[in-house]
Motif scaffolding. Structure first.
Motif, PDB file in Angstrom:
ATOM      1  N   ASP B 248       5.041 -31.041 -12.409  1.00 11.81           N
ATOM      2  CA  ASP B 248       5.559 -31.129 -10.968  1.00 11.81           C
ATOM      3  C   ASP B 248       3.463 -31.719 -10.786  1.00 11.81           C
ATOM      4  O   ASP B 248       3.564 -32.641  -9.168  1.00 11.81           O
ATOM      5  CB  ASP B 248       5.712 -30.591  -9.864  1.00 11.81           C
ATOM      6  N   GLY B 249       2.694 -32.321 -11.806  1.00 13.28           N
ATOM      7  CA  GLY B 249       2.082 -33.655 -11.484  1.00 13.28           C
ATOM      8  C   GLY B 249       0.369 -32.283 -11.070  1.00 13.28           C
ATOM      9  O   GLY B 249      -0.640 -32.935 -10.522  1.00 13.28           O
ATOM     10  N   THR B 250       0.540 -31.221 -11.228  1.00 10.80           N
ATOM     11  CA  THR B 250      -0.595 -29.895 -10.693  1.00 10.80           C
ATOM     12  C   THR B 250      -1.179 -29.879 -12.527  1.00 10.80           C
ATOM     13  O   THR B 250       0.028 -29.795 -13.273  1.00 10.80           O
ATOM     14  CB  THR B 250      -0.459 -28.717  -9.897  1.00 10.80           C
ATOM     15  N   MET B 251      -2.070 -28.953 -12.543  1.00  9.34           N
ATOM     16  CA  MET B 251      -2.995 -28.429 -13.227  1.00  9.34           C
ATOM     17  C   MET B 251      -3.253 -27.115 -13.283  1.00  9.34           C
ATOM     18  O   MET B 251      -4.183 -27.175 -11.998  1.00  9.34           O
ATOM     19  CB  MET B 251      -3.816 -29.502 -14.151  1.00  9.34           C
ATOM     20  N   THR B 252      -3.287 -26.765 -13.949  1.00  6.16           N
ATOM     21  CA  THR B 252      -4.198 -24.766 -12.990  1.00  6.16           C
ATOM     22  C   THR B 252      -5.147 -24.878 -14.474  1.00  6.16           C
ATOM     23  O   THR B 252      -5.341 -24.780 -15.504  1.00  6.16           O
ATOM     24  CB  THR B 252      -3.174 -23.805 -14.229  1.00  6.16           C
ATOM     25  N   VAL B 253      -6.332 -24.552 -13.993  1.00  5.15           N
ATOM     26  CA  VAL B 253      -7.783 -24.838 -14.323  1.00  5.15           C
ATOM     27  C   VAL B 253      -8.383 -23.015 -14.528  1.00  5.15           C
ATOM     28  O   VAL B 253      -8.363 -22.393 -13.259  1.00  5.15           O
ATOM     29  CB  VAL B 253      -8.834 -25.657 -13.536  1.00  5.15           C
ATOM     30  N   GLU B 259     -15.736 -24.727  -6.143  1.00  3.44           N
ATOM     31  CA  GLU B 259     -16.574 -25.565  -7.259  1.00  3.44           C
ATOM     32  C   GLU B 259     -16.726 -26.876  -7.462  1.00  3.44           C
ATOM     33  O   GLU B 259     -16.814 -28.100  -7.204  1.00  3.44           O
ATOM     34  CB  GLU B 259     -17.654 -24.959  -6.208  1.00  3.44           C
ATOM     35  N   ALA B 260     -16.887 -26.277  -8.413  1.00  2.23           N
ATOM     36  CA  ALA B 260     -16.998 -26.969  -9.471  1.00  2.23           C
ATOM     37  C   ALA B 260     -16.263 -28.270 -10.033  1.00  2.23           C
ATOM     38  O   ALA B 260     -17.061 -29.359 -10.627  1.00  2.23           O
ATOM     39  CB  ALA B 260     -16.918 -26.174 -10.933  1.00  2.23           C
ATOM     40  N   VAL B 261     -14.262 -28.005 -10.138  1.00  3.50           N
ATOM     41  CA  VAL B 261     -14.377 -28.659 -10.336  1.00  3.50           C
ATOM     42  C   VAL B 261     -14.250 -30.259  -8.426  1.00  3.50           C
ATOM     43  O   VAL B 261     -14.207 -31.680  -9.259  1.00  3.50           O
ATOM     44  CB  VAL B 261     -12.450 -28.441 -10.619  1.00  3.50           C
ATOM     45  N   GLY B 262     -14.135 -29.859  -7.807  1.00  3.34           N
ATOM     46  CA  GLY B 262     -14.196 -30.737  -7.043  1.00  3.34           C
ATOM     47  C   GLY B 262     -15.705 -31.708  -6.999  1.00  3.34           C
ATOM     48  O   GLY B 262     -15.722 -32.568  -7.201  1.00  3.34           O
TER      49      GLY B 262
END
Lengths: 260, 306
Positions: B248-253, B259-262
């Motif tokens: 669905d176009g999402t990723m699980t990190v 904060e780090a991802v953003g």
């Protein structure tokens, strides 16, 4: 204060004892067998008394023959004793029992108190009934015995005692084996199979071994005429009590040590 | 309060409980969580004085179970609901139990009413459904109005209505200040009915804490959807995190924070459409925690056989 005592445990065991059908059925069978088989045996003896050989007539015991039904009823009381403890293991309720009364010896003593008091009352009543019924059947043809005689009274009373001791033997075997079928098999073997095994021994051994068998002890307890090669009634009673004591002590020791 | 100290229990070759220590406080519902065969029932049987420990001990308010004067007034337990003589009626079963501990006979009627089996109290227990047996077991546990209660897998066999009832019931017992110790192998059940959870695996203590503490202690994940998932993924993976892509176009990190991802996306000039920190569910925490115990055990077994 409100603590678990032998009296409260005994009262609880009495409730458990009388609220299952197997107990009631066991006692009904005990009564029917003692009375019914007793009546059959005495009627049969009356029927061929006149054709019986003189030696048999000479050693004839009107008491033990009228109590012959106990040799069948002993299995019924044995099963009552076995089931009183093994049903707790088969259903798992032994854990509830020990949770309510953690002193396990107290449970054993309470169960024994209930089993012995009920069995002794039922057994004594039924042996007296069987005795009186037997004498009435003998009357006029076969020599009869009277309760006025001390030896006769003793034999009849010990007949009830015999059944009571065998109920506790069944209970003791149940304590050790914890499984109904195993305990009943061993109980039956002690009373029926051991005499058969002894039968294949040489004659001289047979005479000395046979009198130690539980069923021979029972016969000795209920006889007015001391049968050949048998113990006297009191010695027989003590020996039988000794056997049961060994079984009960072994069973109680295991009960305390084993995980429930 | 229930205290278990350095408890071990061996059955033949099997070490069912291995140096287990924990405390169960009054006033809260404490869950006892572990996979099947992890030693929960054994521990409860030792607490109840039914099985003798190989070493260590368990006490209730400082006393061994076997030393309790009137145990049913101090501890109520539901260990195996079916463990009643099948030919006896529920009322007679409870009457015998009450009599043994000198509990007034009217309590029998009270607990029958309370657990909703008064209508079938004079029927033989052998004909009971699992749910009815379970209610009878609860009635027996409550008979002496005890301050400490143990329930081994109480939810088994109950219908949804029964499960709701029993959860509210545990809560009520705890609010009254009682010690409530409930075992289960279902984390979802524990998450809903327990305040505090003790986790064991293969007979060993794993952890103890509130549901929040347990889920907080586990690494969370971050759900992210961006204008350029491929570039963002490459970027995140070079900094040592693991990334799973969904259709669905999402990723699980995993292994990082929102904060780090953003911050990483901003620096790379990738537009973020969605960024959600996700807490691990109790179920995931439980799997992570007990996986070690299971792997450890199978490793030992393979060495033994190999």
């Amino acid at each position: 204060m409100d603590r678990v005592t032998l009296a409260s445990t005994t009262h609880a065991e009495w409730i458990k004892f009388r609220t299952v059908r197997s107990t009631i059925m066991g006692y009904i069978v005990t009564i029917l067998l003692t009375r019914g088989i007793g009546a059959l045996i005495t009627t049969a003896i009356r029927g061929h008394w006149r054709t019986m050989n003189p030696l048999d007539r000479l050693t004839f015991d009107p008491v033990s023959t009228s109590l012959g039904g106990t040799l069948f009823a002993q299995f019924a009381v044995g099963v009552i004793g076995v089931l009183f403890i093994t049903s707790e293991y088969s259903s798992g309720s032994i854990r509830t029992t020990f949770a309510a009364t953690p002193r396990r010896i107290q449970v054993v003593v309470a169960k024994l108190a209930v089993l012995i008091s009920v069995t002794v009352v039922v057994a004594e009543v039924v042996v007296f009934v069987a005795f009186l019924l037997g004498q009435r059947i003998y009357e006029g043809v076969v020599p009869t015995a009277s309760l006025a005689s001390g030896a006769v009274l003793r034999s009849v009373i010990l007949g009830g005692v015999y059944l009571t001791i065998l109920a506790t033997l069944g209970f003791g075997l149940g304590l050790i084996l914890r499984q109904q079928s195993a305990a009943i098999s061993v109980f039956t073997s002690l009373l029926l199979i051991v005499p058969i095994i002894v039968f294949v021994l040489p004659q001289s051994w047979q005479d000395s071994v046979t009198r130690y068998e539980p069923s021979s002890l029972g016969h000795a307890m209920m006889s007015t005429t001391a049968p050949l090669n048998m113990f006297g009634p009191w010695t027989a009673t003590l020996l039988l009590l000794g056997y049961v004591a060994v079984v009960l002590v072994a069973g109680a020791t295991l009960l305390v040590r084993r995980d429930a | 309060m229930i205290s278990v100290e350095h408890l071990s229990k061996r059955y033949g070759d099997t070490l069912a409980v291995n140096d287990l220590s924990f405390e169960v406080r009054p006033g809260v519902v404490t869950g006892f969580l572990g996979p099947n065969g992890s030693g929960k029932s054994t521990t409860m049987r030792v607490i109840m004085g039914l099985d003798a420990p190989t070493s260590g001990h368990a006490t209730i308010d400082g006393q061994r179970y076997r030393n309790l004067k009137a145990p049913l007034r101090e501890v109520g337990a539901l260990l195996d609901a079916a463990a009643v003589h099948p030919g006896r009626t529920a009322r007679n079963h409870l009457l015998a139990l009450a009599t043994s501990n000198r509990i007034p006979v009217r309590r029998v009627e009270e607990v029958l009413e309370f657990t909703g089996i008064a209508a079938v109290a004079d029927k033989k227990v052998g004909g009971y459904s699992l749910g009815m047996s379970q209610r009878l077991g609860i009635a027996a546990a409550l008979l002496g109005d005890p301050p400490v209660l143990l329930f081994d897998e109480p939810v088994n066999g109950l219908d949804p209505e029964g499960i709701r009832w029993i959860r509210a019931f545990f809560r009520a017992l705890a609010i009254e200040g009682r010690t409530v110790f409930v075992s289960s192998h279902l984390m979802s059940e524990m998450a809903q009915s327990a305040d505090e959870i003790i986790v064991i695996g293969r007979g060993r203590f794993i952890t103890q804490g509130t549901v929040d503490e347990l889920t907080a202690s586990a690494d969370g994940t971050v759900l992210v959807r961006s204008a350029d998932n491929v570039a963002l993924r490459r970027l995140l993976e070079t900094s040592g995190t693991t990334v799973d892509s969904a259709n669905d176009g999402t990723m699980t990190v995993r292994g990082t924070s929102a904060e780090a991802v953003g911050t990483a996306a901003l620096a790379a000039g990738i537009a973020i459409f969605e960024l959600t920190p996700q807490r691990a569910s109790l179920e995931e925490v439980f799997m992570d925690l007990t996986a070690d115990a299971v792997e450890y055990a199978s490793a030992v077994e393979s060495t033994r056989h190999g």
